[in-house]
Write a protein that holds these residues in place. Structure first.
Motif, PDB file in Angstrom:
ATOM      1  N   THR A   1      47.766 -13.099  32.902  1.00  0.00           N
ATOM      2  CA  THR A   1      49.217 -13.339  32.875  1.00  0.00           C
ATOM      3  C   THR A   1      49.645 -14.123  34.105  1.00  0.00           C
ATOM      4  O   THR A   1      48.841 -14.361  35.019  1.00  0.00           O
ATOM      5  CB  THR A   1      50.005 -12.008  32.862  1.00  0.00           C
TER       6      THR A   1
ATOM      7  N   LEU B   1      49.373  -6.834  37.223  1.00  0.00           N
ATOM      8  CA  LEU B   1      50.596  -6.666  36.442  1.00  0.00           C
ATOM      9  C   LEU B   1      51.421  -5.505  36.991  1.00  0.00           C
ATOM     10  O   LEU B   1      52.653  -5.600  37.099  1.00  0.00           O
ATOM     11  CB  LEU B   1      50.234  -6.425  34.972  1.00  0.00           C
TER      12      LEU B   1
ATOM     13  N   ALA C   1      51.579  -3.399  30.028  1.00  0.00           N
ATOM     14  CA  ALA C   1      52.565  -2.956  31.021  1.00  0.00           C
ATOM     15  C   ALA C   1      52.697  -1.444  31.031  1.00  0.00           C
ATOM     16  O   ALA C   1      52.812  -0.822  32.095  1.00  0.00           O
ATOM     17  CB  ALA C   1      53.916  -3.605  30.728  1.00  0.00           C
TER      18      ALA C   1
ATOM     19  N   SER D   1      58.079   0.912  26.051  1.00  0.00           N
ATOM     20  CA  SER D   1      57.892  -0.478  26.455  1.00  0.00           C
ATOM     21  C   SER D   1      58.530  -1.359  25.389  1.00  0.00           C
ATOM     22  O   SER D   1      58.036  -1.445  24.265  1.00  0.00           O
ATOM     23  CB  SER D   1      56.392  -0.786  26.596  1.00  0.00           C
TER      24      SER D   1
ATOM     25  N   VAL E   1      58.668  -5.786  29.900  1.00  0.00           N
ATOM     26  CA  VAL E   1      57.664  -6.657  30.510  1.00  0.00           C
ATOM     27  C   VAL E   1      58.085  -8.126  30.451  1.00  0.00           C
ATOM     28  O   VAL E   1      57.647  -8.941  31.277  1.00  0.00           O
ATOM     29  CB  VAL E   1      56.291  -6.440  29.847  1.00  0.00           C
TER      30      VAL E   1
ATOM     31  N   GLN F   1      53.122  -5.690  26.211  1.00  0.00           N
ATOM     32  CA  GLN F   1      53.922  -4.466  26.385  1.00  0.00           C
ATOM     33  C   GLN F   1      53.001  -3.266  26.583  1.00  0.00           C
ATOM     34  O   GLN F   1      53.271  -2.392  27.406  1.00  0.00           O
ATOM     35  CB  GLN F   1      54.808  -4.230  25.157  1.00  0.00           C
TER      36      GLN F   1
ATOM     37  N   LEU G   1      55.293  -5.565  38.179  1.00  0.00           N
ATOM     38  CA  LEU G   1      56.282  -4.713  37.510  1.00  0.00           C
ATOM     39  C   LEU G   1      57.042  -3.875  38.523  1.00  0.00           C
ATOM     40  O   LEU G   1      58.247  -3.685  38.416  1.00  0.00           O
ATOM     41  CB  LEU G   1      55.587  -3.799  36.499  1.00  0.00           C
TER      42      LEU G   1
ATOM     43  N   SER H   1      53.434 -10.553  22.774  1.00  0.00           N
ATOM     44  CA  SER H   1      54.357  -9.645  23.471  1.00  0.00           C
ATOM     45  C   SER H   1      53.963  -8.179  23.291  1.00  0.00           C
ATOM     46  O   SER H   1      53.989  -7.401  24.256  1.00  0.00           O
ATOM     47  CB  SER H   1      55.791  -9.881  23.000  1.00  0.00           C
TER      48      SER H   1
ATOM     49  N   ILE I   1      60.460   0.124  30.066  1.00  0.00           N
ATOM     50  CA  ILE I   1      59.737  -1.014  30.633  1.00  0.00           C
ATOM     51  C   ILE I   1      60.077  -2.257  29.811  1.00  0.00           C
ATOM     52  O   ILE I   1      59.978  -2.245  28.582  1.00  0.00           O
ATOM     53  CB  ILE I   1      58.213  -0.758  30.596  1.00  0.00           C
TER      54      ILE I   1
ATOM     55  N   THR J   1      59.272  -9.695  33.555  1.00  0.00           N
ATOM     56  CA  THR J   1      58.241 -10.090  34.517  1.00  0.00           C
ATOM     57  C   THR J   1      57.453 -11.308  34.046  1.00  0.00           C
ATOM     58  O   THR J   1      57.186 -12.221  34.839  1.00  0.00           O
ATOM     59  CB  THR J   1      57.263  -8.920  34.742  1.00  0.00           C
TER      60      THR J   1
ATOM     61  N   ARG K   1      51.777   0.605  34.318  1.00  0.00           N
ATOM     62  CA  ARG K   1      52.910   1.230  35.026  1.00  0.00           C
ATOM     63  C   ARG K   1      52.649   2.676  35.391  1.00  0.00           C
ATOM     64  O   ARG K   1      53.168   3.175  36.368  1.00  0.00           O
ATOM     65  CB  ARG K   1      54.148   1.118  34.142  1.00  0.00           C
TER      66      ARG K   1
END
Length: 368
Positions: free
Chosen positions: A27, A36, A336, A286, A318, A333, A40, A329, A316, A321, A340
């Motif tokens: 990413t 990541l 993330a 997420s 994402v 997600q 975040l 996506s 969340i 970010t 997290r």
């Protein structure tokens, strides 16, 4: 005053958990879950300038590009001359994943399920432009043609890594990644494979950026993003560490836009029921549609209906970010959510809703 009522779960057979044993993530925040997680927690990656030969052709919209990405340095020169950015992200994510988590499943029982809606828009556009402008047909580079088919990336991943099991490419708009996880769950449950590489990939390009910009479906100032997230998923409990348990992944199609929230609420309710958990058990969600005009509110409304009126303690987003990453996506997600490490519980929810009427929800449990 609006009264929100929890959607009553319909009877559904419970599912057995699948096991996520590794993740390969590329990413704008960097490689891997740790990079990541850092972004975040720090409020998101900074918008960056577009990269590539068409960088000067982008519209005036922020982007979150993967910078300093050199596929030849990551994979070697052999077979990489004509790889586009989308395929390169997928190959590198899987290389990182398989090097860290090789597993013990046989190659003919290991497969790939990948989400990507159109394949490489950049390659399509370039080949079409060359076809129309080159003086002779034979001047069009045939080496680019294999990348124009939608399943090019999943095929390249299988070939390069010697994976001879199930190979599928799933297109389903904004919900494509969660539809891929749903497909993987069915395939593993039916014994079509022992281990699958599951995820999504998306690339930035000037033609795709203009498509987002002109359609006006994203909020003003919403960034565009790119990247890949791929996970190893298997049915048998591994002897080594488990990154997470994948519980139910439910999808729903709703033709009437006025009922999109109800469609998502139904998918969430069914996912919770089939996972054997309640709304109160969910510690984090997420979300995926926050940058889409109107859809962000639809997603939250559907969630509130399914969860009894309130969202979980941790939410969340994402896309704040990484930017809007469309087919990738849902996979990002999930990345993330796993990066997290939400406090307050081990259970998380990944949701998606698209303008085509698709909605999906996936329940994930982290090891305590």
């Amino acid at each position: 005053m609006t009264t929100v009522t929890a959607v009553r779960a319909r009877p559904a057979a419970p599912v057995e958990p699948l096991y996520i044993t590794g993740a390969g993530v590329i990413t704008a925040a960097g490689d891997g879950l740790a990079a990541l997680a850092e972004h975040l927690g720090g409020g998101g990656a900074s918008p960056s300038a577009p990269v590539g030969d068409d960088a000067a052709d982008y519209p005036g919209r922020p982007v979150r590009a993967v910078r300093d990405f050199d596929v030849k340095a990551r994979l070697g020169r052999k077979g990489t001359k004509y790889l586009d950015r989308l395929t390169s992200f997928g190959l590198v994510a899987c290389k990182e994943l398989l090097e860290a988590d090789p597993g013990d499943a046989a190659p003919d029982r290991t497969g790939v399920v990948l989400a990507t809606n159109t394949g490489s828009v950049s390659t399509h556009s370039t080949l079409l432009y060359d076809t129309l402008t080159m003086e002779k047909p034979y001047l069009v580079n045939p080496g680019r043609f294999p990348n124009t088919v939608m399943n090019s990336t999943s095929g390249q991943i299988a070939i390069r890594n010697g994976l001879r099991g199930l190979n599928a490419t799933v297109a389903g708009g904004q919900s494509a990644s969660l539809l891929a996880f749903r497909h993987a769950r069915l395939a593993l449950t039916l014994g079509r494979a022992d281990r699958l590489l599951v995820g999504g990939v998306e690339e930035l390009s000037a033609p795709a950026a203009w498509a987002w910009h002109r359609t006006g479906v994203l909020r003003e100032g919403a960034a565009l993003g790119e990247g890949a997230a791929v996970f190893t998923v298997q049915r048998e409990r591994p002897t080594g560490p488990v990154l997470a348990e994948l519980l139910a992944c439910e999808v729903r199609f709703t033709p009437d836009p006025r009922s999109y929230a109800d469609g998502l609420a139904d998918a969430v309710t069914r996912a919770l029921g089939r996972s054997g958990v309640t709304a109160a058990d969910i510690a984090a969600v997420s979300l995926g549609a926050g940058h889409h005009r109107g859809l962000g509110r639809v997603e939250e409304r559907g969630l509130r209906r399914a969860l009894g009126g309130a969202l979980p303690a941790e939410v969340i987003r994402v896309a704040d970010t990484l930017g809007e990453t469309y087919s990738a996506s849902g996979a990002l997600q999930l990345a993330a959510l796993l990066a997290r490490r939400p406090a307050g519980g081990d259970l998380g929810l990944v949701t998606s809703v698209g303008r085509d009427g698709n909605a999906a929800a996936m329940v994930v449990r982290r090891p305590s």
